[in-house]
Design a protein around this motif. Structure first.
Motif, PDB file in Angstrom:
ATOM      1  N   SER A  19       0.723  -1.067   0.078  1.00  0.00           N
ATOM      2  CA  SER A  19      -0.034   0.345   0.162  1.00  0.00           C
ATOM      3  C   SER A  19       0.759   1.230  -0.090  1.00  0.00           C
ATOM      4  O   SER A  19      -0.091   2.595  -0.086  1.00  0.00           O
ATOM      5  CB  SER A  19      -1.171  -0.058   1.419  1.00  0.00           C
ATOM      6  OG  SER A  19      -0.259   0.073   2.692  1.00  0.00           O
ATOM      7  N   SER A  20       2.266   0.869   0.339  1.00  0.00           N
ATOM      8  CA  SER A  20       2.685   2.082   0.290  1.00  0.00           C
ATOM      9  C   SER A  20       4.608   1.647  -0.029  1.00  0.00           C
ATOM     10  O   SER A  20       4.385   0.635   0.465  1.00  0.00           O
ATOM     11  CB  SER A  20       3.323   2.897   1.931  1.00  0.00           C
ATOM     12  OG  SER A  20       3.718   4.214   1.850  1.00  0.00           O
ATOM     13  N   PHE A  33       2.341   5.971  14.920  1.00  0.00           N
ATOM     14  CA  PHE A  33       3.080   5.644  16.337  1.00  0.00           C
ATOM     15  C   PHE A  33       2.924   3.871  15.539  1.00  0.00           C
ATOM     16  O   PHE A  33       3.496   3.150  15.099  1.00  0.00           O
ATOM     17  CB  PHE A  33       3.431   5.662  17.509  1.00  0.00           C
ATOM     18  CG  PHE A  33       3.534   6.401  18.286  1.00  0.00           C
ATOM     19  CD1 PHE A  33       4.598   7.682  17.052  1.00  0.00           C
ATOM     20  CD2 PHE A  33       4.511   7.091  19.496  1.00  0.00           C
ATOM     21  CE1 PHE A  33       5.519   8.744  17.528  1.00  0.00           C
ATOM     22  CE2 PHE A  33       5.003   7.917  19.492  1.00  0.00           C
ATOM     23  CZ  PHE A  33       5.500   8.522  19.010  1.00  0.00           C
ATOM     24  N   SER A  34       1.209   4.299  14.741  1.00  0.00           N
ATOM     25  CA  SER A  34       0.849   2.258  14.392  1.00  0.00           C
ATOM     26  C   SER A  34       0.368   2.566  13.134  1.00  0.00           C
ATOM     27  O   SER A  34       0.517   3.508  12.961  1.00  0.00           O
ATOM     28  CB  SER A  34       0.455   2.450  15.689  1.00  0.00           C
ATOM     29  OG  SER A  34       0.985   1.779  16.227  1.00  0.00           O
ATOM     30  N   GLN A  35       1.052   2.423  12.021  1.00  0.00           N
ATOM     31  CA  GLN A  35       0.581   2.485  10.561  1.00  0.00           C
ATOM     32  C   GLN A  35       0.263   0.968   9.505  1.00  0.00           C
ATOM     33  O   GLN A  35       1.195  -0.071  10.564  1.00  0.00           O
ATOM     34  CB  GLN A  35       1.434   3.215   9.584  1.00  0.00           C
ATOM     35  CG  GLN A  35       2.271   4.630  10.253  1.00  0.00           C
ATOM     36  CD  GLN A  35       2.521   5.635   9.703  1.00  0.00           C
ATOM     37  OE1 GLN A  35       2.923   5.363   8.563  1.00  0.00           O
ATOM     38  NE2 GLN A  35       3.662   6.650  10.226  1.00  0.00           N
ATOM     39  N   VAL A  36      -0.959   0.751   9.156  1.00  0.00           N
ATOM     40  CA  VAL A  36      -1.132  -0.297   8.431  1.00  0.00           C
ATOM     41  C   VAL A  36       0.074  -0.112   7.012  1.00  0.00           C
ATOM     42  O   VAL A  36      -0.233   0.646   6.142  1.00  0.00           O
ATOM     43  CB  VAL A  36      -2.667   0.288   8.344  1.00  0.00           C
ATOM     44  CG1 VAL A  36      -3.068  -1.114   7.362  1.00  0.00           C
ATOM     45  CG2 VAL A  36      -3.770  -0.354   9.809  1.00  0.00           C
ATOM     46  N   LEU A  37       0.047  -1.536   6.735  1.00  0.00           N
ATOM     47  CA  LEU A  37       0.721  -2.217   5.102  1.00  0.00           C
ATOM     48  C   LEU A  37       0.269  -2.867   4.666  1.00  0.00           C
ATOM     49  O   LEU A  37      -0.101  -3.752   4.970  1.00  0.00           O
ATOM     50  CB  LEU A  37       2.081  -2.021   5.937  1.00  0.00           C
ATOM     51  CG  LEU A  37       3.251  -2.263   4.510  1.00  0.00           C
ATOM     52  CD1 LEU A  37       3.799  -0.992   3.606  1.00  0.00           C
ATOM     53  CD2 LEU A  37       4.513  -3.192   4.522  1.00  0.00           C
ATOM     54  N   THR A  38      -0.518  -3.137   3.864  1.00  0.00           N
ATOM     55  CA  THR A  38      -1.468  -3.450   3.085  1.00  0.00           C
ATOM     56  C   THR A  38      -0.477  -4.566   2.111  1.00  0.00           C
ATOM     57  O   THR A  38       0.226  -3.522   1.371  1.00  0.00           O
ATOM     58  CB  THR A  38      -2.622  -3.022   2.738  1.00  0.00           C
ATOM     59  OG1 THR A  38      -2.895  -2.394   3.158  1.00  0.00           O
ATOM     60  CG2 THR A  38      -3.055  -3.915   1.774  1.00  0.00           C
ATOM     61  N   LEU A  39      -0.966  -5.953   2.085  1.00  0.00           N
ATOM     62  CA  LEU A  39       0.672  -6.582   1.079  1.00  0.00           C
ATOM     63  C   LEU A  39      -0.285  -6.737  -0.341  1.00  0.00           C
ATOM     64  O   LEU A  39      -1.420  -7.275   0.296  1.00  0.00           O
ATOM     65  CB  LEU A  39       0.994  -7.682   1.918  1.00  0.00           C
ATOM     66  CG  LEU A  39       2.214  -7.036   3.013  1.00  0.00           C
ATOM     67  CD1 LEU A  39       2.748  -8.229   3.690  1.00  0.00           C
ATOM     68  CD2 LEU A  39       2.661  -6.014   2.592  1.00  0.00           C
TER      69      LEU A  39
END
Length: 223
Positions: A19-20, A33-39
Motif C-alpha cells: 500500500s505504500s 506510531f502505528s501504521q497499517v501496511l497492506t500486502l
C-alpha cells in the motif's frame, strides 16, 4: 497450489505490491506510531510472505508472516517501539523488506518488496490547511465590501449621469409649467385672457402633469 511451471524460471522477477513504499513516523505525533501496511497478491495462486526489518528493536510487525490468497490482500501493522526523542532516534531511515515465497516450496523466493521507515522529530506544518483559515477569514472580511461596494457607484453613476438628470429636469419643469397655466374654465379671467388660448390646459392635462411631477419627486428623493 504451487507456482505455475511457466513462471518458475523467472519466479524471482515477479512484482508484488504494498500500500505504500514509505512509512513516516513523527515523534511529536503519537497517532503515527502505528501504521497499517497492506500486502497485495495479484496472482491466481497462493503465496506466503515474511516481513523482515533492518532495525527489529525499533519496530514490531503484527503477523510478520502468513499467507495471501489468490488476488487478495492482507493488512499488517507496523509499530514504532522506540519513541524517545534522543538525537540518535531522529531523522533516521530504516528498511522493511517483505519477501514472497511459493506456498508449497517455502524456500523458493518468488518476489520481494522494500518499504522505507523514516523517524522524524516533528510533523511538518500543512501549509495548505494553515493558509485556508486566513483565506477564508479574509474573504469573510472583504465579502461585505465585495457585495455592497459595487452598489453605490452604480447608483451614483445613474444619478450623476448628465443625460438622465437633464431629461428628468426638463420633464419636471414641463409638468410644473403645465400646472401654472390657466385651465379652460378660467379663461374668462382678465389675466388669463392675456395668455394665448393654446396655452390653456384642461383639467385632465393638469391631473396628468401633477401625477408625473409626483413620480419625479419620488425618484429624486430616493436617489
Amino acid at each position: 497450489m504451487s507456482l505455475p511451471i511457466h513462471l518458475t524460471s523467472n519466479a524471482s522477477q515477479l512484482p508484488f505490491f504494498c500500500s505504500s513504499n514509505s512509512l513516516l513516523f513523527y515523534l511529536d505525533d503519537p497517532s503515527t506510531f502505528s501504521q497499517v501496511l497492506t500486502l497485495y497478491n495479484p496472482y491466481d495462486f497462493v503465496v506466503r510472505y515474511k516481513v523482515l526489518c533492518t532495525a527489529p528493536k525499533k519496530y514490531s510487525v503484527a503477523e510478520p508472516q502468513g499467507e495471501i490468497r489468490a488476488q487478495h490482500s492482507v493488512d499488517t501493522i507496523v509499530r514504532l517501539l522506540d519513541t524517545s526523542a534522543s538525537s540518535a532516534n531522529q531523522n533516521v531511515v530504516h528498511k522493511i523488506r517483505v519477501q514472497f515465497f511459493d506456498r508449497r516450496k517455502s524456500q523458493d523466493l518468488i518476489g520481494k518488496r522494500d518499504v522505507t521507515c523514516s523517524i522524524l522529530s516533528y510533523k511538518p506544518l500543512e501549509q495548505s490547511f494553515d493558509d485556508e483559515p486566513n483565506i477564508t477569514g479574509t474573504s469573510r472580511r472583504t465579502r461585505p465590501n465585495t457585495i455592497t461596494s459595487p452598489t453605490p457607484p452604480v447608483i451614483q453613476q445613474e444619478t450623476r449621469d448628465p443625460l438622465v438628470i437633464f431629461i428628468l429636469t426638463i420633464l419636471g419643469a414641463v409638468c410644473a409649467f403645465v400646472l401654472v397655466l390657466p385651465t379652460i374654465p378660467d379663461s374668462d379671467n382678465s389675466f388669463n385672457a392675456r395668455i394665448p388660448s393654446y396655452l390653456h390646459m384642461t383639467t385632465n392635462s393638469k391631473v396628468i402633469a401633477s401625477y408625473i411631477l409626483g413620480l419625479l419627486t419620488v425618484v429624486f428623493i430616493r436617489r
